[in-house]
Design a protein around this motif. Structure first.
Motif, PDB file in Angstrom:
ATOM      1  N   SER A  56      23.999  82.918  72.323  1.00  0.00           N
ATOM      2  CA  SER A  56      23.481  81.968  73.300  1.00  0.00           C
ATOM      3  C   SER A  56      23.896  80.561  72.893  1.00  0.00           C
ATOM      4  O   SER A  56      23.470  80.067  71.842  1.00  0.00           O
ATOM      5  CB  SER A  56      21.956  82.051  73.379  1.00  0.00           C
ATOM      6  OG  SER A  56      21.444  80.977  74.139  1.00  0.00           O
ATOM      7  N   GLU A  57      24.725  79.957  73.704  1.00  0.00           N
ATOM      8  CA  GLU A  57      25.141  78.577  73.429  1.00  0.00           C
ATOM      9  C   GLU A  57      23.973  77.619  73.592  1.00  0.00           C
ATOM     10  O   GLU A  57      23.879  76.617  72.886  1.00  0.00           O
ATOM     11  CB  GLU A  57      26.296  78.191  74.345  1.00  0.00           C
ATOM     12  CG  GLU A  57      27.557  78.993  74.057  1.00  0.00           C
ATOM     13  CD  GLU A  57      28.660  78.777  75.072  1.00  0.00           C
ATOM     14  OE1 GLU A  57      28.435  78.099  76.098  1.00  0.00           O
ATOM     15  OE2 GLU A  57      29.752  79.294  74.844  1.00  0.00           O
ATOM     16  N   LEU A  58      23.075  77.950  74.514  1.00  0.00           N
ATOM     17  CA  LEU A  58      21.919  77.092  74.768  1.00  0.00           C
ATOM     18  C   LEU A  58      21.014  76.993  73.548  1.00  0.00           C
ATOM     19  O   LEU A  58      20.640  75.906  73.119  1.00  0.00           O
ATOM     20  CB  LEU A  58      21.133  77.628  75.967  1.00  0.00           C
ATOM     21  CG  LEU A  58      19.908  76.833  76.385  1.00  0.00           C
ATOM     22  CD1 LEU A  58      20.296  75.427  76.823  1.00  0.00           C
ATOM     23  CD2 LEU A  58      19.180  77.550  77.503  1.00  0.00           C
ATOM     24  N   SER A  59      20.680  78.135  72.959  1.00  0.00           N
ATOM     25  CA  SER A  59      19.778  78.134  71.799  1.00  0.00           C
ATOM     26  C   SER A  59      20.523  78.247  70.470  1.00  0.00           C
ATOM     27  O   SER A  59      19.897  78.237  69.418  1.00  0.00           O
ATOM     28  CB  SER A  59      18.773  79.278  71.909  1.00  0.00           C
ATOM     29  OG  SER A  59      19.446  80.524  71.861  1.00  0.00           O
ATOM     30  N   GLU A  60      21.862  78.371  70.545  1.00  0.00           N
ATOM     31  CA  GLU A  60      22.693  78.534  69.352  1.00  0.00           C
ATOM     32  C   GLU A  60      22.166  79.665  68.471  1.00  0.00           C
ATOM     33  O   GLU A  60      21.983  79.512  67.275  1.00  0.00           O
ATOM     34  CB  GLU A  60      22.799  77.224  68.569  1.00  0.00           C
ATOM     35  CG  GLU A  60      23.504  76.130  69.335  1.00  0.00           C
ATOM     36  CD  GLU A  60      23.681  74.855  68.530  1.00  0.00           C
ATOM     37  OE1 GLU A  60      23.121  74.744  67.422  1.00  0.00           O
ATOM     38  OE2 GLU A  60      24.386  73.975  69.025  1.00  0.00           O
ATOM     39  N   SER A  61      21.922  80.817  69.107  1.00  0.00           N
ATOM     40  CA  SER A  61      21.413  81.977  68.381  1.00  0.00           C
ATOM     41  C   SER A  61      22.226  83.214  68.743  1.00  0.00           C
ATOM     42  O   SER A  61      22.887  83.262  69.770  1.00  0.00           O
ATOM     43  CB  SER A  61      19.937  82.208  68.703  1.00  0.00           C
ATOM     44  OG  SER A  61      19.788  82.527  70.075  1.00  0.00           O
ATOM     45  N   VAL A  62      22.161  84.193  67.849  1.00  0.00           N
ATOM     46  CA  VAL A  62      22.859  85.460  68.046  1.00  0.00           C
ATOM     47  C   VAL A  62      21.822  86.569  68.012  1.00  0.00           C
ATOM     48  O   VAL A  62      20.914  86.558  67.182  1.00  0.00           O
ATOM     49  CB  VAL A  62      23.907  85.694  66.929  1.00  0.00           C
ATOM     50  CG1 VAL A  62      24.583  87.034  67.101  1.00  0.00           C
ATOM     51  CG2 VAL A  62      24.925  84.579  66.913  1.00  0.00           C
TER      52      VAL A  62
END
Length: 76
Positions: A56-62
Motif C-alpha cells: 500500500s503506497e498510501l500507508s507504506e505497508s506490506v
C-alpha cells in the motif's frame, strides 16, 4: 501494488507469512496445526496465487491478502 513473492528475500516472505497467520487468528479445528505446518500451507497458497503480497503506497505497508478479498476491495 502487487509484489511477486519471488522478488523478496525468503526471510521477508517467511516473516510476512507468519504475520498473516497470527493476524488471521488461531485455528480451532479438530487437529492442532503447528506454526511451521501452517506457514508451509500458506506458502503453497502464495505460490498458487490464492494469496498475494500487497504493498500500500498510501500507508507504506506490506501485507498478505487472500485474492478474493482483494477482488472484493477493488469492486467497492
Amino acid at each position: 501494488m502487487l509484489i511477486p513473492y519471488q522478488d523478496l528475500d525468503s526471510d521477508t516472505v517467511h516473516n510476512l507469512i507468519e504475520h498473516f497467520i497470527l493476524r488471521e487468528g488461531t485455528d480451532y479445528g479438530e487437529q492442532e496445526i503447528t506454526l511451521a505446518e501452517k506457514t508451509a500451507q500458506v506458502f503453497e497458497l502464495l505460490k498458487r496465487g490464492s494469496i498475494v503480497i500487497l504493498y500500500s503506497e498510501l500507508s507504506e505497508s506490506v501485507t498478505l491478502i487472500r485474492k478474493e478479498q482483494l477482488a472484493q476491495q477493488q469492486q467497492q
